[in-house]
Design a protein around this motif. Sequence first.
Motif, PDB file in Angstrom:
ATOM      1  N   LEU A 115       1.913   6.880  13.480  1.00  0.00           N
ATOM      2  CA  LEU A 115       1.550   7.711  14.395  1.00  0.00           C
ATOM      3  C   LEU A 115       2.792   7.862  15.664  1.00  0.00           C
ATOM      4  O   LEU A 115       2.979   6.775  15.868  1.00  0.00           O
ATOM      5  N   PHE A 116       3.189   8.999  15.934  1.00  0.00           N
ATOM      6  CA  PHE A 116       4.390   8.682  17.014  1.00  0.00           C
ATOM      7  C   PHE A 116       4.395  10.042  17.788  1.00  0.00           C
ATOM      8  O   PHE A 116       3.481  11.071  17.801  1.00  0.00           O
ATOM      9  N   ASP A 117       5.256   9.914  19.089  1.00  0.00           N
ATOM     10  CA  ASP A 117       5.301  10.923  20.103  1.00  0.00           C
ATOM     11  C   ASP A 117       3.903  10.961  20.783  1.00  0.00           C
ATOM     12  O   ASP A 117       3.123  11.986  20.922  1.00  0.00           O
ATOM     13  N   TYR A 118       3.757  10.016  21.518  1.00  0.00           N
ATOM     14  CA  TYR A 118       2.268   9.530  22.464  1.00  0.00           C
ATOM     15  C   TYR A 118       2.562  10.809  23.624  1.00  0.00           C
ATOM     16  O   TYR A 118       3.801  10.958  24.001  1.00  0.00           O
ATOM     17  N   PRO A 119       1.444  10.972  24.257  1.00  0.00           N
ATOM     18  CA  PRO A 119       1.568  11.513  25.482  1.00  0.00           C
ATOM     19  C   PRO A 119       2.186  10.956  26.407  1.00  0.00           C
ATOM     20  O   PRO A 119       2.321   9.521  26.331  1.00  0.00           O
ATOM     21  N   ALA A 120       3.288  11.618  27.432  1.00  0.00           N
ATOM     22  CA  ALA A 120       4.074  10.954  28.156  1.00  0.00           C
ATOM     23  C   ALA A 120       3.314   9.771  29.200  1.00  0.00           C
ATOM     24  O   ALA A 120       3.627   8.690  29.473  1.00  0.00           O
ATOM     25  N   SER A 121       1.910  10.188  29.291  1.00  0.00           N
ATOM     26  CA  SER A 121       0.977   9.367  30.200  1.00  0.00           C
ATOM     27  C   SER A 121       0.766   8.085  29.709  1.00  0.00           C
ATOM     28  O   SER A 121       0.185   7.083  30.300  1.00  0.00           O
ATOM     29  N   GLN A 122       0.934   7.894  28.446  1.00  0.00           N
ATOM     30  CA  GLN A 122       0.489   6.680  27.589  1.00  0.00           C
ATOM     31  C   GLN A 122       1.747   5.956  27.161  1.00  0.00           C
ATOM     32  O   GLN A 122       1.764   5.312  26.029  1.00  0.00           O
ATOM     33  N   ALA A 123       3.047   6.047  27.942  1.00  0.00           N
ATOM     34  CA  ALA A 123       4.136   5.592  27.786  1.00  0.00           C
ATOM     35  C   ALA A 123       4.219   4.208  27.518  1.00  0.00           C
ATOM     36  O   ALA A 123       5.063   3.368  26.812  1.00  0.00           O
ATOM     37  N   ALA A 124       3.463   3.404  28.536  1.00  0.00           N
ATOM     38  CA  ALA A 124       3.845   2.040  28.694  1.00  0.00           C
ATOM     39  C   ALA A 124       5.045   1.413  28.991  1.00  0.00           C
ATOM     40  O   ALA A 124       5.596   1.838  29.981  1.00  0.00           O
ATOM     41  N   LEU A 125       5.685   0.688  27.920  1.00  0.00           N
ATOM     42  CA  LEU A 125       6.974   0.463  28.356  1.00  0.00           C
ATOM     43  C   LEU A 125       7.994   1.204  27.495  1.00  0.00           C
ATOM     44  O   LEU A 125       9.233   0.714  27.148  1.00  0.00           O
ATOM     45  N   ALA A 126       7.625   2.341  26.867  1.00  0.00           N
ATOM     46  CA  ALA A 126       8.575   3.388  25.883  1.00  0.00           C
ATOM     47  C   ALA A 126       9.189   4.389  26.822  1.00  0.00           C
ATOM     48  O   ALA A 126       8.779   4.600  28.050  1.00  0.00           O
ATOM     49  N   ARG A 127      10.410   4.822  26.333  1.00  0.00           N
ATOM     50  CA  ARG A 127      10.974   5.780  27.150  1.00  0.00           C
ATOM     51  C   ARG A 127      10.379   7.068  26.892  1.00  0.00           C
ATOM     52  O   ARG A 127       9.840   7.336  25.935  1.00  0.00           O
ATOM     53  N   VAL A 128      10.501   7.871  27.807  1.00  0.00           N
ATOM     54  CA  VAL A 128      10.050   9.153  27.659  1.00  0.00           C
ATOM     55  C   VAL A 128      11.071  10.163  26.988  1.00  0.00           C
ATOM     56  O   VAL A 128      12.217  10.236  28.077  1.00  0.00           O
ATOM     57  N   ARG A 129      10.645  11.094  26.226  1.00  0.00           N
ATOM     58  CA  ARG A 129      11.867  12.018  25.600  1.00  0.00           C
ATOM     59  C   ARG A 129      11.633  13.511  26.627  1.00  0.00           C
ATOM     60  O   ARG A 129      10.255  13.792  26.387  1.00  0.00           O
ATOM     61  N   PRO A 130      12.461  13.773  27.336  1.00  0.00           N
ATOM     62  CA  PRO A 130      12.143  15.078  28.050  1.00  0.00           C
ATOM     63  C   PRO A 130      11.944  16.229  27.085  1.00  0.00           C
ATOM     64  O   PRO A 130      12.432  16.211  25.826  1.00  0.00           O
ATOM     65  N   GLY A 131      11.337  17.293  27.486  1.00  0.00           N
ATOM     66  CA  GLY A 131      11.029  18.313  26.498  1.00  0.00           C
ATOM     67  C   GLY A 131       9.786  19.070  26.948  1.00  0.00           C
ATOM     68  O   GLY A 131       9.304  18.692  28.205  1.00  0.00           O
ATOM     69  N   ASN A 132       9.261  19.829  26.144  1.00  0.00           N
ATOM     70  CA  ASN A 132       8.100  20.442  26.708  1.00  0.00           C
ATOM     71  C   ASN A 132       7.056  20.450  25.226  1.00  0.00           C
ATOM     72  O   ASN A 132       7.212  21.298  24.352  1.00  0.00           O
ATOM     73  N   PRO A 133       5.957  19.670  25.655  1.00  0.00           N
ATOM     74  CA  PRO A 133       5.895  18.756  26.428  1.00  0.00           C
ATOM     75  C   PRO A 133       6.534  17.543  26.559  1.00  0.00           C
ATOM     76  O   PRO A 133       7.190  17.042  25.399  1.00  0.00           O
ATOM     77  N   ARG A 136       0.929  -1.169   0.095  1.00  0.00           N
ATOM     78  CA  ARG A 136      -0.059   0.059   0.086  1.00  0.00           C
ATOM     79  C   ARG A 136       0.833   1.231   0.011  1.00  0.00           C
ATOM     80  O   ARG A 136       0.546   2.366   0.436  1.00  0.00           O
ATOM     81  N   GLY A 137       2.108   1.173  -0.633  1.00  0.00           N
ATOM     82  CA  GLY A 137       2.881   2.418  -0.531  1.00  0.00           C
ATOM     83  C   GLY A 137       3.553   2.686   0.634  1.00  0.00           C
ATOM     84  O   GLY A 137       3.420   1.898   1.978  1.00  0.00           O
ATOM     85  N   PRO A 138       4.655   3.556   0.829  1.00  0.00           N
ATOM     86  CA  PRO A 138       5.304   3.878   1.945  1.00  0.00           C
ATOM     87  C   PRO A 138       4.349   4.502   2.782  1.00  0.00           C
ATOM     88  O   PRO A 138       3.656   5.297   2.449  1.00  0.00           O
ATOM     89  N   ALA A 139       4.574   4.239   4.131  1.00  0.00           N
ATOM     90  CA  ALA A 139       3.898   5.042   5.233  1.00  0.00           C
ATOM     91  C   ALA A 139       4.196   6.270   5.487  1.00  0.00           C
ATOM     92  O   ALA A 139       5.416   6.793   5.344  1.00  0.00           O
ATOM     93  N   GLU A 140       3.496   7.227   5.824  1.00  0.00           N
ATOM     94  CA  GLU A 140       3.414   8.634   5.998  1.00  0.00           C
ATOM     95  C   GLU A 140       3.465   8.852   7.515  1.00  0.00           C
ATOM     96  O   GLU A 140       2.919   7.764   8.195  1.00  0.00           O
ATOM     97  N   ARG A 141       4.464   9.640   7.955  1.00  0.00           N
ATOM     98  CA  ARG A 141       4.389   9.777   9.322  1.00  0.00           C
ATOM     99  C   ARG A 141       3.595  11.144   9.972  1.00  0.00           C
ATOM    100  O   ARG A 141       3.683  12.073   9.201  1.00  0.00           O
ATOM    101  N   MET A 142       2.875  10.800  10.997  1.00  0.00           N
ATOM    102  CA  MET A 142       2.292  12.055  11.505  1.00  0.00           C
ATOM    103  C   MET A 142       2.255  12.007  12.941  1.00  0.00           C
ATOM    104  O   MET A 142       2.285  10.961  13.579  1.00  0.00           O
ATOM    105  N   SER A 143       2.724  13.118  13.796  1.00  0.00           N
ATOM    106  CA  SER A 143       2.811  12.982  15.117  1.00  0.00           C
ATOM    107  C   SER A 143       1.399  12.940  15.836  1.00  0.00           C
ATOM    108  O   SER A 143       0.282  13.494  15.271  1.00  0.00           O
ATOM    109  N   TYR A 144       1.414  12.368  17.150  1.00  0.00           N
ATOM    110  CA  TYR A 144      -0.024  12.209  17.704  1.00  0.00           C
ATOM    111  C   TYR A 144      -0.543  13.482  18.036  1.00  0.00           C
ATOM    112  O   TYR A 144      -1.770  13.931  17.555  1.00  0.00           O
TER     113      TYR A 144
END
Lengths: 189, 322
Positions: free
Chosen positions: B209-227, B137-145
Amino acid sequence: MANYSTSDFRKGLKVQLDGDPYIMFECNFVKPGKGQALYKCKLRNLLRGTVLDRTYKSGDSLEAAEIEEIQAQFLYRQQNQFVFMENETYEQYELSAEQVDDAWKYLREGMSCDIVLYNNHPISMTPPNHVVLRVEYCEPGAKGNTATNVSKPCKVDTGAEFPCPAFVNIGDLVRIDTRTGAYIERVKE
Amino acid sequence: MLRRLREFFDSRGFLEVETPILSADTVVDRHLDPFSTEIDGIGRLAAAGTAACGCAGTDVPSAAKRLWLQTSPEFHMKRLLAAGAGAIYQVARVFRRDELGPLHNPEFTLVEWYQPGDGMDEGMQLTGELCEAMLERGPAERMSYREAFERYVGLDPHTADVAALAAAVEKCGVQPPATLAREDRDGWLDLLMVERVQPRLGFERPVLLFDYPASQAALARVRPGNPPVAERFELFVVGVELANGYHELLDPDELRMRNSRTNAQRIADGKPSLPEENRLLAAMRSGLPSSVGVALGFDRLVMLAAGAKTIAEVMAFPFDLA
C-alpha cells in the motif's frame, strides 16, 4: 468508583456501561502502522446476556462494575425461587429460576456454588464443574453390558434427566459435568 | 529464517550493522511510547567519551540523564548513512510501551534496512522481493492508499471530510470510540483502516500500500501535488501489517517542525512530550543521502511462515513469560 483504563483492559474485566454491568469477554489490541492504538472489545451484559461490540482508543477508560463473587450453599427451592446461604456470613440470597437457568438440574441441598453479586444483589450462579447425583429412575440395563457407548436416559434426584451408560442402575450415584451435562463416572457411596 | 534473511541482504551488497538500544535520543511519534530509564554520573561518562574519541561533543546534551530504549534503530542507522555507510541492514531488538496483543509484544525484533539512491519504486520492489523470498506467496501487488479506500470503503481518503468518514464508520456498523474527536481526521482514517481496509489486504497476494495522506508522513518525505502524499508504503500479508517503508525525509528543518507538531498532538492526547532536538538533526544538517528505509516485524514474519495466529506462538518467551 474505580476506573479501568485501556492498559487494564483484559478478558474477564467487569465494567459499568449505560447503567448495566458487563463482562469483557474479548479484547483485541490493534494498531494500524503509525496510527493510534485501538482496543476492539466484546462485552456481555451480565443481566440480560446481550452482547456489545465496542472500540476504544488508547487512554479511554471504563467505570468498574460493583461486582463480587461469593461462595454459597444451596438450601432449598420454593417454587420459582432458589435460596442460597453464604458460607461465611450465613447471609441468604434468593435467585429466580431465570437467573439459575439450566443449573437447576444439578442443584442438590448443601451444594456449594459460586454466586455473582452486582450492587449486593445476586445476578447469576455457577454450580461446581462436577456434581454427584443419585439415579431415581432408569430402564434396567442388559446384564453384562459394560459398553459405555450405549446410553439411556436416567432421571436423577434433582428431577433432571441425563444420558448415562446402559450399566447404570436405579440408586447409583453418578458424576456429571455441569458444563456439558455429560456423564463422567459411577461413584461409590 | 534469520539465515535466509541475512543471505537475502548479504547477496545484495548490504552491510549488517549494530547500533545502540539505549540512547539519549528517541523518535518523536504521536502513537509510539518509548520506555525511558536513567543513568548516573553522566557528566563523567560524557567527558571520558569525548576524551577517548578526541572530538568535542558539542551537540551532546551533557545534562541529559534520561535515556530511551529505542522504538526502532532508525536514528542511528541514518547517522551511519550520513557518515557514508552505504546500504545497511540490521536485525534489532526494539521496545514499545503499552503494545500488547495478538500481533504486539512490548519487546520485539525489527529488521530495518536502508538503500541510498533508491526511490519509492525500487524500495517497494526490494520489499516485495524479500517477502517473496521469505514467505513464497508470490510477487506483491501494489495498491495506493486512495485505491484501497475507494475499493473497500467507497470514498477518497484525501478529500473526504470527517463527516463523510464518520458516516462510513457508522455504515459498517462500528461504534466509534466516544473520545474520538471530530477534528482528528487521521483518527477516523485509522478506524476505517483497521475495520474495513486492512482485514482485506494481502489474501491472494501480498499487497504494498503506498502514497499515504501527507498527515501520516512520520519520517517520510511528502511529494507535492494535488493532494500532496507521503512517500510511504506498507506491506500487508493476509491482513497483517508486516513492514513500513519511507522515502526518507532529508530536510532537518522540516523534521524539527514535525517533531514540535507531533509533541503538541501528544500533549493534547495526554501523553508526555519527547525531546525534539536530537543528533539525527545534526546528521541531517551535515547531509543525509537520499534513501529508502524499511522496517519489518520479524516476529510477524515468522508467525506467517509458521501459519500461527499470534506472535506469542513463535516467541520462546512472550511478555507474560519473560
